[in-house]
Enzyme design. Structure first.
Site, short mmCIF file in Angstrom:
data_model
loop_
_atom_site.label_atom_id
_atom_site.label_comp_id
_atom_site.label_asym_id
_atom_site.label_seq_id
_atom_site.Cartn_x
_atom_site.Cartn_y
_atom_site.Cartn_z
N ASP A 18 -23.65 65.25 48.96
CA ASP A 18 -22.99 65.00 47.73
C ASP A 18 -22.61 63.58 47.47
O ASP A 18 -22.09 63.05 48.23
CB ASP A 18 -21.54 66.05 47.51
CG ASP A 18 -21.52 66.55 46.14
OD1 ASP A 18 -22.27 66.09 45.16
OD2 ASP A 18 -20.42 66.97 45.93
N ASN A 69 -24.51 61.61 45.16
CA ASN A 69 -25.61 60.58 44.69
C ASN A 69 -25.53 60.26 43.25
O ASN A 69 -25.72 59.01 42.93
CB ASN A 69 -27.19 61.46 44.78
CG ASN A 69 -27.41 61.87 46.07
OD1 ASN A 69 -26.94 61.28 47.16
ND2 ASN A 69 -28.32 62.35 46.59
N GLY A 70 -25.28 61.05 42.28
CA GLY A 70 -25.24 60.96 41.08
C GLY A 70 -23.89 59.61 40.89
O GLY A 70 -24.14 58.67 40.20
N TRP A 80 -22.80 57.42 42.79
CA TRP A 80 -23.10 56.54 43.48
C TRP A 80 -23.80 55.60 42.41
O TRP A 80 -23.74 54.40 42.14
CB TRP A 80 -23.96 56.55 44.68
CG TRP A 80 -24.30 55.51 45.74
CD1 TRP A 80 -23.95 55.32 46.67
CD2 TRP A 80 -25.59 54.79 45.39
NE1 TRP A 80 -24.14 53.86 47.16
CE2 TRP A 80 -25.35 53.86 46.35
CE3 TRP A 80 -26.59 54.78 44.51
CZ2 TRP A 80 -26.53 52.89 46.58
CZ3 TRP A 80 -27.51 53.74 44.53
CH2 TRP A 80 -27.48 52.72 45.56
N HIS A 86 -30.49 59.33 43.87
CA HIS A 86 -31.02 60.28 44.76
C HIS A 86 -32.11 59.49 45.76
O HIS A 86 -32.23 59.76 46.84
CB HIS A 86 -31.89 61.29 43.99
CG HIS A 86 -31.11 62.35 43.08
ND1 HIS A 86 -29.90 62.94 43.64
CD2 HIS A 86 -31.16 62.60 41.95
CE1 HIS A 86 -29.48 63.68 42.78
NE2 HIS A 86 -30.18 63.67 41.81
N ASN A 106 -29.00 74.18 41.39
CA ASN A 106 -29.76 72.87 40.91
C ASN A 106 -30.81 72.88 40.03
O ASN A 106 -31.05 71.83 39.24
CB ASN A 106 -29.90 71.94 42.21
CG ASN A 106 -28.91 71.49 42.76
OD1 ASN A 106 -29.02 71.24 44.29
ND2 ASN A 106 -27.67 71.17 42.45
N ARG A 129 -30.02 71.51 36.41
CA ARG A 129 -29.95 69.99 35.98
C ARG A 129 -31.40 69.77 34.94
O ARG A 129 -32.11 70.47 34.66
CB ARG A 129 -30.37 69.01 37.48
CG ARG A 129 -29.00 69.77 38.15
CD ARG A 129 -29.00 68.70 39.29
NE ARG A 129 -27.95 68.81 40.07
CZ ARG A 129 -27.29 68.04 40.73
NH1 ARG A 129 -27.60 66.62 40.89
NH2 ARG A 129 -26.09 68.20 41.40
N LEU A 139 -17.60 75.00 49.42
CA LEU A 139 -18.95 75.24 50.20
C LEU A 139 -19.91 75.41 49.42
O LEU A 139 -21.17 75.41 49.52
CB LEU A 139 -18.63 76.68 50.77
CG LEU A 139 -17.49 76.87 52.05
CD1 LEU A 139 -17.49 77.95 52.63
CD2 LEU A 139 -18.02 75.77 52.86
#
Ligand code: FPP
EC number: 2.5.1.-
Length: 262
Positions: A40, A42-43, A45, A57, A88, A91, A215
């Site tokens: 978790d 990536n966005g 970052w 990603h 997901n 998205r 989770l």
């Protein structure tokens, strides 16, 4: 191919082993057999760098490679990575397209290395929902690596823990109706035989990056007794060193499974 995934981008750099001073802290006898990871951040970052999420990603795919190497180096037998959840699909279409393209390219580029090191690929989730080119590629790689027994990388794709449990219940109900199973004979063991990968042991350790503590519908049945390692590190910054540190931390824990220490 989306604009941000240029052909010239390379996932591969020279492999850097885990520093020996850190590696010696690991007890090979108490190695977790199965490590699961919720990748978790990536966005975030990408956002911190003023970059589009897709770039996060892409950096995340490099971290995948790094952690697969780390797990292999340490002798982890199963590594499950939450690459795309059933949620997901909500998205933006462009982000989903980019993730699928990344996944396909990653698998293609890693195949040679997987064969070299005896790493087999398996999948949990409904890959029939993925674009046909991607699901076909995945099936091919699963078949090509099916003889590889040193390590198994399991990608959770279009995966949801509740769906997995519901599907297992449905399979069992059908078997009851067919007279193959009697309801009083259903127990935890026979139930778990109807989950996606019954031959795979439950994860000993779950790692979740990015500071989130939930989770997210991941391996709800299998994580019942897993140790959990939460880290604020965003997934693209997660290295094999930190993977190793998570294992050292895990090895300090006292797993009691509801019992008492001896
Ligand atoms: C979570 O970050 C990450 C994902 C939903 C996808 C994981 C995908 C990769 C690591 C790259 C490709 C995968 C493989 C196997 C090559 P997020 O987007 O939810 O981050 P955020 O919470 O900061 O927005």
């Amino acid at each position: 191919m989306p604009k941000l995934l240029k052909q010239s981008d390379r996932f591969k750099g020279p492999e850097k082993p885990i520093p020996p001073a850190l590696k010696t802290q690991v007890d090979p006898v108490r190695m977790p057999k199965h490590v699961a990871v919720i990748m978790d951040g990536n966005g975030r970052w990408a956002k911190r760098r003023g970059l589009p999420r897709v770039v996060g990603h892409r950096a995340g795919a490099n971290a995948v490679r790094e952690v697969v190497e780390g797990a292999r180096e340490l002798g982890v037998r199963y590594l499950t990575l939450y690459a795309f959840s059933s949620e997901n699909w909500k998205r933006p279409k462009q982000e989903i397209r980019a993730l699928m393209a990344l996944l396909r390219r990653y698998l293609r580029e890693e195949l040679e290395e997987m064969l070299h090191y005896g790493i087999g690929l398996k999948v949990i989730g409904n890959i029939d929902l993925l674009p046909p080119k991607v699901s076909q590629e995945i099936r091919e790689i699963i078949a090509k690596t099916s003889h590889c027994g040193k390590m198994t990388v399991i990608l959770a794709l279009s995966y949801g823990g509740r769906t997995e449990i519901v599907e297992a219940a449905r399979k069992l109900a059908e078997r009851c109706l067919a007279g193959e199973v009697r309801p009083p004979d259903i127990d935890e063991k026979s139930f778990s035989q109807h989950l996606y990968l019954p031959e795979c042991p439950d994860p000993d350790l779950l790692i979740r990056t990015s500071g989130e503590h939930r989770l997210s519908n991941f391996l709800l049945w299998q994580l019942s007794y897993s140790e959990i390692y939460f880290t604020p590190t965003l997934w693209p910054d997660f290295t094999k060193e930190e993977f190793c540190r998570a294992i050292v931390d895990y090895q300090k824990r006292d797993r009691r499974y509801g019992g008492v220490s001896v």
